[in-house]
Design an enzyme around this catalytic site. Structure first.
Site, mmCIF file in Angstrom:
data_model
loop_
_atom_site.group_PDB
_atom_site.id
_atom_site.type_symbol
_atom_site.label_atom_id
_atom_site.label_comp_id
_atom_site.label_asym_id
_atom_site.label_seq_id
_atom_site.Cartn_x
_atom_site.Cartn_y
_atom_site.Cartn_z
ATOM 1 N N GLY A 18 13.400 27.298 -12.891
ATOM 2 C CA GLY A 18 13.694 25.345 -13.237
ATOM 3 C C GLY A 18 14.876 25.183 -13.718
ATOM 4 C CB SER A 20 15.416 22.201 -8.653
ATOM 5 O OG SER A 20 13.750 22.732 -9.756
ATOM 6 N NE ARG A 21 10.618 19.039 -11.594
ATOM 7 C CZ ARG A 21 9.227 18.387 -11.554
ATOM 8 N NH1 ARG A 21 9.617 17.490 -10.714
ATOM 9 N NH2 ARG A 21 8.389 18.953 -11.801
ATOM 10 C CE1 TYR A 153 4.874 24.705 -22.163
ATOM 11 C CE2 TYR A 153 4.251 22.970 -23.964
ATOM 12 C CZ TYR A 153 4.905 23.358 -23.314
ATOM 13 O OH TYR A 153 6.141 23.670 -23.546
ATOM 14 C CB ALA A 154 0.759 25.068 -27.686
ATOM 15 C CB ALA A 156 1.540 30.063 -23.181
ATOM 16 C CB ILE A 186 13.252 16.923 -23.294
ATOM 17 C CG1 ILE A 186 12.629 18.373 -24.155
ATOM 18 C CG2 ILE A 186 14.670 16.921 -22.874
ATOM 19 C CD1 ILE A 186 13.304 19.602 -23.575
#
Length: 261
Positions: A18, A20-21, A153-154, A156, A186
């Site tokens: 990840g 790239s940004r 997501y949470a 995982a 963030i």
């Protein structure tokens, strides 16, 4: 070893997923500033990227993508540092019932199994060399799952934390340290775009939209989210020799969002 030397990563090779940004790019920049030879991987290389020879275009949520990354890194020799930043959520709002089988698998592959597969491919060389550092990016959502929009997501990320702890216990005697960073919000370009979306959709000012987001999290005592540079500061510390006795730890960087004692 002097204090200054313990802050340096000279003659060490790192890989950041990840990269790239956002936080991933900040971590790449920080490790390079500390002297490491840093490889980055992401699905697409940014236009005009200044280190194209150290960028691997690959989707690490797939087995083919992991194999492509592992093959390129094998040509460079054993890694000293592996930082798994890549992650995210794309499931729709609406709670558990609207998350399809394919969406569950996509979230697990991106946020858990990509790291598991890449570790399996790259850590044997670290073990053979007798040294190395791994950092997994978790999330405070493992403690504060937002069930309406990011339950998969949470879930995982919670599994990633458990996996990381077990891996740390297994590899520490072999010279490889594994730790986890769990950010809250963030300050990224994506976050700023989200603020605009909330403001436009609710006829709010941007400041009101920020407060609305904070309120949805139960408050952020610091009054702001962490910057990507602050995330990179923490990674730089954990992969340096200053943190040589830290194993199996989880570092939460959330401005006080998680209400724990």
């Amino acid at each position: 070893m002097s204090l200054a030397e313990r802050d340096r990563l000279d003659r060490r090779t790192a890989l950041v997923t990840g990269g790239s940004r956002g936080s991933g790019k900040a971590v790449v920049d920080r490790l390079r500033a500390m002297g490491a030879d840093v490889w980055a991987t992401a699905r697409t290389m940014p236009e005009g990227y200044d280190r194209a020879d150290r960028f691997i275009e690959a989707d690490t949520s797939t087995t083919a993508g992991v194999e492509a990354v592992a093959a390129r890194i094998a040509e460079a020799g054993a890694l000293d540092i592996l930082v798994h930043v890549v992650g995210g959520s794309s499931t729709p709002a609406g709670g558990f019932a609207v998350i399809t089988e394919d969406q569950w698998l996509a979230e697990l592959n991106l946020n858990l199994l990509g790291a598991v597969r890449l570790d399996r491919a790259l850590l044997p060389a670290m073990i053979e060399s007798g040294r190395g550092v791994v950092v997994h990016f978790g999330s405070i959502q493992r403690d504060m799952p937002l069930y309406d929009a990011s339950l998969a997501y949470a879930s995982a990320k919670a599994a990633l934390r458990t996996y990381s702890k077990g891996l740390a216990n297994e590899l520490a005697p072999r010279g490889v340290r594994v730790n986890t960073i769990s950010p809250g919000g963030i300050q990224t370009e994506a976050y700023e775009n989200f603020v605009d979306t909330i403001a436009d959709g609710n006829q709010m000012t941007r400041e009101e939209a920020r407060q609305h987001i904070f309120d949805s999290l139960g408050g952020v005592p610091l009054g702001r989210f962490a910057s990507t540079e602050e995330i990179a500061d923490l990674v730089g510390f954990l992969v340096s020799d200053r943190a040589s006795a830290i194993v199996g730890a989880e570092y939460v960087i959330d401005g006080g969002t998680v209400p724990t004692v």
